[in-house]
Design a protein around this motif. Structure first.
Motif, mmCIF file in Angstrom:
data_model
loop_
_atom_site.group_PDB
_atom_site.id
_atom_site.type_symbol
_atom_site.label_atom_id
_atom_site.label_comp_id
_atom_site.label_asym_id
_atom_site.label_seq_id
_atom_site.Cartn_x
_atom_site.Cartn_y
_atom_site.Cartn_z
ATOM 1 N N GLY A 276 -7.829 -0.282 6.661
ATOM 2 C CA GLY A 276 -7.008 -0.707 7.751
ATOM 3 C C GLY A 276 -6.107 0.390 8.093
ATOM 4 O O GLY A 276 -5.923 1.437 7.422
ATOM 5 N N ASN A 277 -5.141 0.131 9.051
ATOM 6 C CA ASN A 277 -4.225 1.105 9.457
ATOM 7 C C ASN A 277 -3.115 1.447 8.244
ATOM 8 O O ASN A 277 -2.650 0.410 7.673
ATOM 9 N N SER A 296 -3.459 -4.301 7.807
ATOM 10 C CA SER A 296 -4.667 -4.571 7.306
ATOM 11 C C SER A 296 -5.035 -6.172 7.163
ATOM 12 O O SER A 296 -6.040 -6.827 7.415
ATOM 13 N N THR A 297 -3.776 -7.032 7.107
ATOM 14 C CA THR A 297 -4.029 -8.373 6.820
ATOM 15 C C THR A 297 -3.581 -9.098 8.203
ATOM 16 O O THR A 297 -3.497 -10.254 8.300
ATOM 17 N N GLY A 298 -3.286 -8.083 9.158
ATOM 18 C CA GLY A 298 -2.800 -8.987 10.503
ATOM 19 C C GLY A 298 -1.434 -8.752 10.854
ATOM 20 O O GLY A 298 -1.185 -8.231 12.047
ATOM 21 N N THR A 299 -0.380 -8.736 9.822
ATOM 22 C CA THR A 299 0.994 -8.313 10.071
ATOM 23 C C THR A 299 1.118 -7.142 9.584
ATOM 24 O O THR A 299 0.436 -6.773 8.525
ATOM 25 N N LEU A 315 3.622 -5.656 -1.064
ATOM 26 C CA LEU A 315 4.784 -6.019 -1.589
ATOM 27 C C LEU A 315 5.750 -7.114 -0.788
ATOM 28 O O LEU A 315 6.454 -7.709 -1.259
ATOM 29 N N THR A 316 5.206 -7.248 0.696
ATOM 30 C CA THR A 316 6.032 -8.268 1.433
ATOM 31 C C THR A 316 5.106 -9.123 1.856
ATOM 32 O O THR A 316 3.795 -8.927 2.031
ATOM 33 N N GLU A 317 5.590 -10.190 2.516
ATOM 34 C CA GLU A 317 4.645 -11.069 3.258
ATOM 35 C C GLU A 317 5.497 -11.815 4.247
ATOM 36 O O GLU A 317 6.464 -12.510 4.121
ATOM 37 N N THR A 318 5.138 -11.631 5.521
ATOM 38 C CA THR A 318 5.771 -12.254 6.820
ATOM 39 C C THR A 318 4.976 -12.987 7.430
ATOM 40 O O THR A 318 3.815 -12.707 7.574
ATOM 41 N N PRO A 319 5.514 -14.014 8.388
ATOM 42 C CA PRO A 319 4.642 -14.878 9.396
ATOM 43 C C PRO A 319 4.656 -13.998 10.537
ATOM 44 O O PRO A 319 4.785 -12.722 10.952
ATOM 45 N N ALA A 320 3.540 -14.594 11.245
ATOM 46 C CA ALA A 320 3.051 -14.108 12.786
ATOM 47 C C ALA A 320 4.343 -13.784 13.620
ATOM 48 O O ALA A 320 5.228 -14.586 13.521
ATOM 49 N N GLY A 321 4.219 -12.733 14.410
ATOM 50 C CA GLY A 321 5.367 -12.276 15.155
ATOM 51 C C GLY A 321 6.339 -11.376 14.390
ATOM 52 O O GLY A 321 7.182 -10.836 14.925
ATOM 53 N N ALA A 322 6.426 -11.327 13.002
ATOM 54 C CA ALA A 322 7.223 -10.536 12.314
ATOM 55 C C ALA A 322 6.571 -9.181 11.889
ATOM 56 O O ALA A 322 5.347 -9.175 11.634
ATOM 57 N N TRP A 323 7.512 -8.294 11.248
ATOM 58 C CA TRP A 323 6.726 -7.085 10.754
ATOM 59 C C TRP A 323 7.750 -6.286 9.804
ATOM 60 O O TRP A 323 9.039 -6.646 9.681
ATOM 61 N N CYS A 324 7.194 -5.602 8.804
ATOM 62 C CA CYS A 324 7.885 -4.710 8.023
ATOM 63 C C CYS A 324 7.348 -3.326 8.214
ATOM 64 O O CYS A 324 6.202 -2.943 7.960
ATOM 65 N N ARG A 325 8.387 -2.448 8.132
ATOM 66 C CA ARG A 325 7.764 -0.987 8.652
ATOM 67 C C ARG A 325 8.878 -0.034 7.835
ATOM 68 O O ARG A 325 9.811 -0.441 6.985
ATOM 69 N N ARG A 326 8.379 1.271 7.762
ATOM 70 C CA ARG A 326 9.117 2.367 7.464
ATOM 71 C C ARG A 326 9.527 2.282 6.025
ATOM 72 O O ARG A 326 11.155 2.123 5.827
ATOM 73 N N PRO A 327 8.959 2.132 4.859
ATOM 74 C CA PRO A 327 9.576 2.037 3.581
ATOM 75 C C PRO A 327 10.108 3.343 3.115
ATOM 76 O O PRO A 327 9.762 4.352 3.483
ATOM 77 N N LEU A 328 11.024 3.212 2.085
ATOM 78 C CA LEU A 328 11.658 4.281 1.530
ATOM 79 C C LEU A 328 11.965 4.114 0.063
ATOM 80 O O LEU A 328 12.869 2.993 -0.054
ATOM 81 N N PHE A 329 11.761 4.755 -1.139
ATOM 82 C CA PHE A 329 12.086 4.127 -2.396
ATOM 83 C C PHE A 329 13.666 4.605 -2.680
ATOM 84 O O PHE A 329 14.113 5.717 -1.963
ATOM 85 N N SER A 330 14.401 3.787 -3.418
ATOM 86 C CA SER A 330 15.580 4.224 -3.979
ATOM 87 C C SER A 330 15.574 5.469 -4.899
ATOM 88 O O SER A 330 14.429 5.674 -5.378
ATOM 89 N N PRO A 331 16.592 6.170 -4.930
ATOM 90 C CA PRO A 331 16.552 7.562 -5.837
ATOM 91 C C PRO A 331 16.095 7.089 -7.093
ATOM 92 O O PRO A 331 15.519 8.175 -7.683
ATOM 93 N N GLU A 332 16.358 6.132 -7.807
ATOM 94 C CA GLU A 332 15.922 5.860 -9.032
ATOM 95 C C GLU A 332 14.703 5.055 -9.093
ATOM 96 O O GLU A 332 13.870 4.845 -10.168
ATOM 97 N N GLY A 333 13.919 4.831 -7.956
ATOM 98 C CA GLY A 333 12.651 4.291 -7.797
ATOM 99 C C GLY A 333 12.428 2.726 -8.251
ATOM 100 O O GLY A 333 11.262 2.412 -8.134
#
Length: 382
Positions: A276-277, A296-299, A315-333
């Motif tokens: 998937g992308n 890879s699952t559509g959203t 890690l996330t699950e959103t409905p159609a029309g929603a998206w989650c992008r550009r992750p970033l770890f906290s300094p402590e992980g």
């Protein structure tokens, strides 16, 4: 102990998300905790700027009702350093936070999250408080913030008609410094952890290949530049915390975008995530995992892959029309900051993107900043 330190220094995610009802009172609630142990502080003072005050209960909890759009709150306890925070609240919101207090004479590690908003660089702490513009005095627009290792300075791309440049400055606004000229399409600025290099993504036109996207490096001492990842469609540069590895997204021909990993200068490249992308990789502090976005699952969702195995966890699950992008770890992980147009507490798609913090221990999520994108975390990577 390390988990508690990270959770308190960079703020535990609330076990319940903020809920909005514009007919309801606006509420700020939470727990005052000792840093770094995470022990609740009973009897701590919680005082609003207008003089209203209360003390935390036996479990360190507090609740302030009937607030306006902005609430300035002072937290104190005998033997602990006083702290003041200003929260920007929405009508009818119940904001739940954990407030860490260090011992007198000690301080919390820096935790400013820099982000883009309306052509300026802004900052907010991991509690979602004390928002402030970091570039209010500069002409043009400023985008793509990135922190120097250690967090003493941040860099950004400044666009003024006729030129695009990279600058650095201190969070308090001192000493803006010119680094170099870059192409107008420059984006996704990243500062190497060892301090001498930056990377950015640039798009240009080739008569033989059409539009070409590459990742370029920039020496901040000499201003010289060169290609770091090129030959296909390349983007989303990310160096590991120790500076020894480099990850990015690559698309070859008709294949989807994939996450690649190489040496710090792009040597010995290999595919890490190929199903998937896969885009926008972000390193964990240990270097053992990469977070990334995939549809890879559509959203578009946030995933985490092991560097050794390449196996991914959603890690996330959103409905159609929603998206989650550009992750970033906290300094402590212990948490991942990401950008989304979906508020999980409201279960609604929002008109603008915001920053959300996901606690890895229990997958709980809370909003950090509304109308925000392209974040970088002081003391971490981006």
């Amino acid at each position: 102990m390390k988990k508690w330190l990270g959770a308190c220094a960079f703020v535990l995610l609330a076990t319940s998300c903020a809920l909005f009802d514009r007919s309801a009172p606006t509420v700020l609630a939470g727990t005052v905790l000792e840093h770094p142990s995470g022990r609740p502080l009973a009897g701590a003072s919680v005082q609003l700027g207008d003089g209203k005050a209360l003390r935390t209960d036996s479990l360190g909890r507090f609740r302030l009702d009937g607030l306006g759009a902005s609430a300035s709150v002072r937290f104190a306890a005998p033997g602990y350093a006083r702290t003041a925070r200003t929260f920007n609240l929405l009508p009818g919101e119940t904001r739940v936070v954990d407030v860490p207090l260090p011992r007198e004479g000690a301080s919390l590690p820096p935790s400013t999250i820099a982000f883009e908003r309306s052509g300026r660089i802004w900052g907010v702490d991991a509690l979602g408080s004390d928002e402030r513009c970091l570039t209010p005095d500069l002409e043009g627009t400023q985008v793509s913030p990135t922190w120097l290792a250690g967090g003493s300075q941040f860099a950004f791309i400044q666009r003024i008609p006729g030129r695009t440049q990279i600058w650095t400055r201190y969070p308090d606004g001192r000493s803006a410094r010119f680094v170099g000229e870059v192409v107008d399409s420059a984006a996704e600025l990243r500062w190497h952890p060892l301090g001498a290099l930056m990377a950015y993504t640039a798009t240009s036109y080739s008569a033989s290949r059409g539009m070409v996207t590459a990742v370029r490096w920039l020496d901040i001492n000499t201003g010289t530049q060169g290609d770091l990842a090129y030959g296909a469609a390349e983007g989303n540069p990310a160096w590991s915390y120790d500076g020894q590895l480099f990850a990015w997204a690559r698309r070859i021909s008709a294949k989807p975008w994939q996450i690649w990993v190489a040496g710090a200068r792009g040597e010995r490249p290999r595919v890490l995530v190929g199903r998937g992308n896969g885009v926008e990789p972000a390193w964990s502090p240990s270097g053992a995992q990469l977070a990334y976005a995939s549809n890879s699952t559509g959203t578009w969702e946030i995933y985490m892959a092991g560097l050794a195995t390449g196996l991914s966890d959603r890690l996330t699950e959103t409905p159609a029309g929603a998206w989650c992008r550009r992750p970033l770890f906290s300094p402590e992980g212990d948490a991942i900051l990401y950008e989304s147009n979906y508020h999980p507490g409201l279960k609604q798609v929002q008109e603008t993107s915001g920053l959300y913090l996901l606690r890895l221990a229990d997958r709980s999520v809370r909003m950090v900043a509304a109308d925000a994108r392209a974040a970088a975390w002081q003391g971490g990577l981006h």
